[in-house]
Design a protein around this motif. Structure first.
Motif, short mmCIF file in Angstrom:
data_model
loop_
_atom_site.label_atom_id
_atom_site.label_comp_id
_atom_site.label_asym_id
_atom_site.label_seq_id
_atom_site.Cartn_x
_atom_site.Cartn_y
_atom_site.Cartn_z
N GLU A 68 35.37 48.64 138.32
CA GLU A 68 35.24 47.30 138.91
C GLU A 68 36.56 46.88 139.54
N ARG A 71 36.75 48.51 142.87
CA ARG A 71 35.85 47.89 143.85
C ARG A 71 36.46 46.65 144.49
N THR A 72 37.16 45.87 143.66
CA THR A 72 37.69 44.59 144.13
C THR A 72 39.18 44.64 144.43
N SER A 74 42.67 44.90 146.17
CA SER A 74 43.18 44.50 147.48
C SER A 74 43.72 45.73 148.23
N THR A 124 39.17 43.97 150.47
CA THR A 124 38.94 44.79 149.28
C THR A 124 38.31 46.12 149.69
N GLU A 126 35.45 47.15 148.70
CA GLU A 126 34.06 46.83 149.06
C GLU A 126 33.97 46.35 150.51
N ASP A 127 34.92 45.54 150.94
CA ASP A 127 34.91 45.03 152.32
C ASP A 127 34.97 46.17 153.33
#
Length: 145
Positions: A68, A71-72, A74, A124, A126-127
């Motif tokens: 996790e 995933r997040t 920076s 991130t 994910e982005d």
């Protein structure tokens, strides 16, 4: 600014794992999919694991998985971690710059480098792995051996 090869590979490994679609690819598979030497990928995977951005399981049913935190994470923080805190130019090198004691360029370059990192901070993994990149990463993985 040019990123180190290790930074580039680290970001691509994390992006690939972000779209793993339930699978847990091995380090070797990820290296082959991204067309990078296995030894480089293995060192980077070890560093990413050490930083808590991915999990690596050995043996049957093993493989890599994004945490996790991964995933997040920076993008700016990841790039800073892999690039280090060094200056853009080496003013103290084997032949020190004669302007070193009164140069204003070094500070300006340091500010520009920090602005570069800061522009990546809000993004991130994910982005950057979202469509259209994610589906493309999966397609590349399916086409490779």
């Amino acid at each position: 600014m040019r990123l180190l090869r290790s930074t580039d590979i680290a970001l691509r490994v994390l992006m690939r794992l972000a779209v793993a679609d339930g699978s847990s690819p091995t380090t070797r598979e990820v290296a082959e999919h991204m067309d990078v030497p296995y030894t480089h990928a293995a060192k980077i995977v070890a560093e990413l694991r050490h930083r808590g951005l991915l999990e690596a399981r050995r043996g049957r049913g093993g493989g890599l998985a994004l945490t996790e935190a991964g995933r997040t994470a920076s993008i700016g923080a990841i790039v800073r971690a892999f690039e280090g805190s060094g200056d853009v130019v080496d003013c103290e090198g084997t032949t020190p710059c004669p302007l070193n004691s009164g140069c204003r360029l070094r500070g300006a370059l340091r500010q520009a480098q920090e602005a570069f990192f800061a522009s990546l901070d809000p993004l991130t993994i994910e982005d950057v792995a979202a469509a259209p990149t994610g589906p493309l990463l999966l397609e590349i993985s399916r086409r490779r051996p």
